[in-house]
Design a protein around this motif. Sequence first.
Motif, PDB file in Angstrom:
ATOM      1  N   TRP A  71      75.126 -39.250 -19.764  1.00 51.33           N
ATOM      2  CA  TRP A  71      76.590 -39.178 -19.717  1.00 51.33           C
ATOM      3  C   TRP A  71      76.968 -38.308 -18.523  1.00 51.33           C
ATOM      4  O   TRP A  71      76.416 -37.207 -18.362  1.00 51.33           O
ATOM      5  CB  TRP A  71      77.122 -38.520 -20.983  1.00 51.33           C
ATOM      6  N   ILE A  72      77.909 -38.785 -17.703  1.00 49.97           N
ATOM      7  CA  ILE A  72      78.327 -37.985 -16.549  1.00 49.97           C
ATOM      8  C   ILE A  72      79.094 -36.756 -17.040  1.00 49.97           C
ATOM      9  O   ILE A  72      79.990 -36.858 -17.884  1.00 49.97           O
ATOM     10  CB  ILE A  72      79.222 -38.806 -15.589  1.00 49.97           C
ATOM     11  N   CYS A 149      76.806 -56.074 -14.026  1.00 47.71           N
ATOM     12  CA  CYS A 149      75.767 -56.637 -13.174  1.00 47.71           C
ATOM     13  C   CYS A 149      75.380 -55.544 -12.185  1.00 47.71           C
ATOM     14  O   CYS A 149      75.724 -55.605 -11.004  1.00 47.71           O
ATOM     15  CB  CYS A 149      76.311 -57.871 -12.479  1.00 47.71           C
ATOM     16  N   LEU A 150      74.754 -54.517 -12.670  1.00 47.12           N
ATOM     17  CA  LEU A 150      74.480 -53.336 -11.845  1.00 47.12           C
ATOM     18  C   LEU A 150      73.367 -53.635 -10.848  1.00 47.12           C
ATOM     19  O   LEU A 150      72.415 -54.348 -11.159  1.00 47.12           O
ATOM     20  CB  LEU A 150      74.080 -52.164 -12.744  1.00 47.12           C
ATOM     21  N   THR A 151      73.525 -53.057  -9.660  1.00 47.50           N
ATOM     22  CA  THR A 151      72.507 -53.297  -8.628  1.00 47.50           C
ATOM     23  C   THR A 151      71.758 -51.994  -8.338  1.00 47.50           C
ATOM     24  O   THR A 151      72.191 -50.910  -8.724  1.00 47.50           O
ATOM     25  CB  THR A 151      73.155 -53.813  -7.329  1.00 47.50           C
ATOM     26  N   GLY A 152      70.642 -52.125  -7.640  1.00 50.17           N
ATOM     27  CA  GLY A 152      69.810 -50.961  -7.352  1.00 50.17           C
ATOM     28  C   GLY A 152      68.960 -50.626  -8.563  1.00 50.17           C
ATOM     29  O   GLY A 152      69.017 -51.293  -9.601  1.00 50.17           O
ATOM     30  N   ALA A 153      68.160 -49.577  -8.452  1.00 54.18           N
ATOM     31  CA  ALA A 153      67.256 -49.217  -9.542  1.00 54.18           C
ATOM     32  C   ALA A 153      67.950 -48.404 -10.629  1.00 54.18           C
ATOM     33  O   ALA A 153      67.558 -48.430 -11.803  1.00 54.18           O
ATOM     34  CB  ALA A 153      66.075 -48.426  -8.984  1.00 54.18           C
ATOM     35  N   PHE A 154      69.008 -47.683 -10.235  1.00 51.05           N
ATOM     36  CA  PHE A 154      69.718 -46.768 -11.141  1.00 51.05           C
ATOM     37  C   PHE A 154      71.162 -46.767 -10.682  1.00 51.05           C
ATOM     38  O   PHE A 154      71.428 -46.883  -9.485  1.00 51.05           O
ATOM     39  CB  PHE A 154      69.084 -45.372 -11.007  1.00 51.05           C
ATOM     40  N   SER A 155      72.109 -46.656 -11.586  1.00 48.68           N
ATOM     41  CA  SER A 155      73.505 -46.850 -11.156  1.00 48.68           C
ATOM     42  C   SER A 155      74.485 -46.053 -12.004  1.00 48.68           C
ATOM     43  O   SER A 155      74.219 -45.777 -13.177  1.00 48.68           O
ATOM     44  CB  SER A 155      73.840 -48.343 -11.275  1.00 48.68           C
ATOM     45  N   LEU A 156      75.598 -45.732 -11.409  1.00 45.53           N
ATOM     46  CA  LEU A 156      76.725 -45.178 -12.165  1.00 45.53           C
ATOM     47  C   LEU A 156      77.415 -46.331 -12.893  1.00 45.53           C
ATOM     48  O   LEU A 156      77.372 -47.473 -12.429  1.00 45.53           O
ATOM     49  CB  LEU A 156      77.730 -44.500 -11.224  1.00 45.53           C
ATOM     50  N   VAL A 157      78.070 -46.038 -14.005  1.00 42.88           N
ATOM     51  CA  VAL A 157      78.677 -47.117 -14.775  1.00 42.88           C
ATOM     52  C   VAL A 157      79.892 -46.604 -15.553  1.00 42.88           C
ATOM     53  O   VAL A 157      79.915 -45.452 -15.993  1.00 42.88           O
ATOM     54  CB  VAL A 157      77.610 -47.730 -15.725  1.00 42.88           C
ATOM     55  N   THR A 158      80.898 -47.474 -15.661  1.00 40.48           N
ATOM     56  CA  THR A 158      82.045 -47.177 -16.529  1.00 40.48           C
ATOM     57  C   THR A 158      81.703 -47.685 -17.915  1.00 40.48           C
ATOM     58  O   THR A 158      81.326 -48.845 -18.083  1.00 40.48           O
ATOM     59  CB  THR A 158      83.310 -47.908 -16.007  1.00 40.48           C
ATOM     60  N   LEU A 159      81.808 -46.810 -18.900  1.00 38.83           N
ATOM     61  CA  LEU A 159      81.356 -47.180 -20.245  1.00 38.83           C
ATOM     62  C   LEU A 159      82.406 -48.000 -20.986  1.00 38.83           C
ATOM     63  O   LEU A 159      83.612 -47.829 -20.762  1.00 38.83           O
ATOM     64  CB  LEU A 159      80.988 -45.915 -21.015  1.00 38.83           C
ATOM     65  N   SER A 160      81.937 -48.880 -21.855  1.00 41.95           N
ATOM     66  CA  SER A 160      82.861 -49.752 -22.610  1.00 41.95           C
ATOM     67  C   SER A 160      83.528 -48.968 -23.737  1.00 41.95           C
ATOM     68  O   SER A 160      83.040 -47.913 -24.162  1.00 41.95           O
ATOM     69  CB  SER A 160      82.075 -50.932 -23.207  1.00 41.95           C
ATOM     70  N   GLU A 178      83.548 -40.696 -20.275  1.00 46.14           N
ATOM     71  CA  GLU A 178      83.892 -42.105 -20.048  1.00 46.14           C
ATOM     72  C   GLU A 178      82.997 -42.807 -19.041  1.00 46.14           C
ATOM     73  O   GLU A 178      83.059 -44.026 -18.887  1.00 46.14           O
ATOM     74  CB  GLU A 178      85.353 -42.198 -19.589  1.00 46.14           C
ATOM     75  N   THR A 179      82.187 -42.028 -18.331  1.00 48.76           N
ATOM     76  CA  THR A 179      81.274 -42.665 -17.376  1.00 48.76           C
ATOM     77  C   THR A 179      79.846 -42.217 -17.652  1.00 48.76           C
ATOM     78  O   THR A 179      79.598 -41.181 -18.267  1.00 48.76           O
ATOM     79  CB  THR A 179      81.642 -42.333 -15.908  1.00 48.76           C
ATOM     80  N   GLY A 180      78.929 -43.026 -17.179  1.00 50.41           N
ATOM     81  CA  GLY A 180      77.520 -42.732 -17.397  1.00 50.41           C
ATOM     82  C   GLY A 180      76.705 -43.123 -16.183  1.00 50.41           C
ATOM     83  O   GLY A 180      77.245 -43.574 -15.159  1.00 50.41           O
ATOM     84  N   ALA A 181      75.414 -42.935 -16.303  1.00 48.37           N
ATOM     85  CA  ALA A 181      74.479 -43.382 -15.266  1.00 48.37           C
ATOM     86  C   ALA A 181      73.285 -43.965 -15.996  1.00 48.37           C
ATOM     87  O   ALA A 181      72.896 -43.465 -17.057  1.00 48.37           O
ATOM     88  CB  ALA A 181      74.050 -42.211 -14.395  1.00 48.37           C
ATOM     89  N   THR A 182      72.747 -45.046 -15.466  1.00 48.26           N
ATOM     90  CA  THR A 182      71.674 -45.733 -16.196  1.00 48.26           C
ATOM     91  C   THR A 182      70.660 -46.384 -15.269  1.00 48.26           C
ATOM     92  O   THR A 182      70.998 -46.808 -14.164  1.00 48.26           O
ATOM     93  CB  THR A 182      72.282 -46.821 -17.124  1.00 48.26           C
TER      94      THR A 182
END
Length: 239
Positions: A71-72, A149-160, A178-182
């Motif tokens: 979790w960010i 559709c995340l790109t790269g090996a690891f990415s930031l993401v907006t959580l549902s 509200e944001t994460g990294a995965t």
Amino acid sequence: MSANFVTLPDHAAASRYAADWLAGRISDCPTLTATLAAGDTPLLAYQLLIEKARTNHIPLDRMQFIGLDEWIGLGPADAGSCIETLTREFYGPAGIPADNIDYFDGRAADPALEVQRVCDRIAESGGIDLIVVGVGVNGHIGFNEPGDCLTGAFSLVTLSETTLEVGRKYFGGGAAPETGATMTLETIRQAKNILIFATGERKRDAVQTILRAESGCPAAAFCNLPQAVYLFDSASNPQ
Ligand code: F6R
């Protein structure tokens, strides 16, 4: 080729299966690089693995670990963060040296730079040997949400919305970040051994989307991989 699908009577039996599966692979290669999900589902399996490793003299402290997600805004000192959960439930009790554990620090001043650091670390590792992921109520894997559709090996993401709502359970009912990294699905799919673990009635819909191999469902992304094992209990997959 297809993944393996295993359904056991209950969460305890599935956890024993997961612990045996992990112990077998670690015995074969004690220096492997592993990635473990936090969340509630695999915690009993981790505890059983530690007990089994003690009894059978399987060294856990030579493994290397790279974190799955975070979790960010939250780091190791924050209750409910992925790294805090794993340290409390597994790394600590298993006696894993801190130097063997790398993870995305959700409190890093520059999250994008931290993503790049973790991508580099994954590349240096030569890939993940062993990964355990849990299935979200909405079918997410790590923090790869349906439709992402995340790109790269690891990415930031907006959580549902679903992840934020369900995620309250890790924070005593309070709001989740509200944001994460995965780690991305692409990276997870490249792992040499993949365990996808879902138990309990609340995962029933997600398990159905897996069994229908629905393309938009992150948890279904491993159905055609022979190195993947889907592990359910009869509550998540009534037959
Ligand atoms: C946690 C993680 C999440 C969980 C999933 C299931 O590190 O990656 O994807 O595995 O949300 O959570 P539980 O097991 O609590 O139902």
